[in-house]
Design an enzyme around this catalytic site. Structure first.
Site, short mmCIF file in Angstrom:
data_model
loop_
_atom_site.label_atom_id
_atom_site.label_comp_id
_atom_site.label_asym_id
_atom_site.label_seq_id
_atom_site.Cartn_x
_atom_site.Cartn_y
_atom_site.Cartn_z
N PHE A 40 -0.31 5.66 6.66
CA PHE A 40 0.65 5.88 5.69
C PHE A 40 1.16 4.56 4.92
CE2 PHE A 40 0.85 9.47 8.74
CZ PHE A 40 0.55 10.33 8.21
N GLY A 41 2.21 4.54 4.35
CA GLY A 41 2.65 3.58 3.49
C GLY A 41 2.76 2.20 4.12
N SER A 42 2.46 0.99 3.63
CA SER A 42 2.47 0.03 4.43
C SER A 42 2.09 -1.51 3.53
CB SER A 42 1.44 -0.13 5.54
OG SER A 42 0.14 0.59 5.20
N ARG A 43 1.96 -2.55 4.34
CA ARG A 43 1.62 -3.84 3.58
C ARG A 43 0.60 -4.74 4.37
NH1 ARG A 43 6.73 -7.75 3.09
NH2 ARG A 43 5.51 -9.23 4.04
N MET A 53 0.81 -1.13 -0.18
CA MET A 53 -0.12 0.15 -0.11
C MET A 53 0.95 1.18 -0.04
SD MET A 53 -2.31 -1.40 2.90
CE MET A 53 -3.45 -0.02 2.99
#
Length: 215
Positions: free
Chosen positions: A183-186, A98
């Site tokens: 925020f950005g992640s998985r 993501m």
């Protein structure tokens, strides 16, 4: 069965739960600087970046309504399929990356009961890095018609807070909102042995819409 939220007006967008610690101070600062901008050059100079930042936060924390698609297993996250990996126990792990531009509200991949929600401390390397396996994460287990389904929310270099929405023991419907990663992640989902994967590496997924498994 799809979650009852599918009856909500299509196109409707709300702000994600768990956004307020980041969003409220940013919006308040932008509003204050705008209010003072006519009387102060300094406030006017501050108003531009703070307003842009507030707009960015509003976009990041958007939480649109979704028409939940049919299928046994649907994507828990918006993003791009980063990897598809056979696991030693016969399961298949589908990892979805993501970016900060994606919606970061995650959804239940199947209907069932949440049997475990475990917070695991760890690092904060970029979620696309192999070493992100040891990042801060929340491990979910669902008791479903396919048996135990494991899903893992993994924090990234910026995403230092995962916010579960529901506790252990909760019954969820497919596509129901279950948590937020800031925020950005998985997000990883483990398909049981014998369940074929319908997506490919590089494919874009939409939470509650993209089907992960194949008949």
């Amino acid at each position: 069965m799809p979650h009852s939220q599918t009856s909500a007006p299509r196109g409707r967008v709300r702000i994600a739960r768990g956004a307020s610690p980041w969003l409220l101070p940013t919006v308040a600062t932008a509003a204050l600087s705008l209010a003072r901008s006519r009387r102060s050059k300094r406030a006017a100079a501050i108003a531009v970046p703070t307003t842009a930042l507030a707009a960015g936060m509003l976009w990041f924390f958007r939480d649109p309504e979704r028409e939940i698609a049919p299928g046994r297993v649907i994507s828990p996250a918006d993003g791009v399929v980063q990897s598809i990996m056979p696991w030693k126990d016969g399961r298949t792990r589908v990892a979805i990356f993501m970016s900060p531009l994606n919606v970061h509200v995650n959804r239940a991949p199947l209907a069932g009961t949440v049997t475990s929600v475990e917070h695991v401390p760890g690092g904060f390397v970029p979620a696309f890095n192999k070493e992100s396996e040891n990042n801060e994460r929340v491990v979910w287990h669902f008791d479903t018609e396919l048996g135990d389904i494991e899903m893992v929310q993994i924090a990234g270099a910026v995403a230092r807070r995962i916010v579960p929405y529901i506790p252990q023991g909760t019954k969820v419907e497919q596509g129901e909102r279950i948590g937020l990663i800031r925020f950005g992640s998985r997000v990883d989902i483990y398909l049981p042995e014998g369940v074929d994967v319908a997506v490919e590496v590089g494919q874009t997924t939409t939470a509650g819409v993209t089907r992960i498994d194949r008949d």
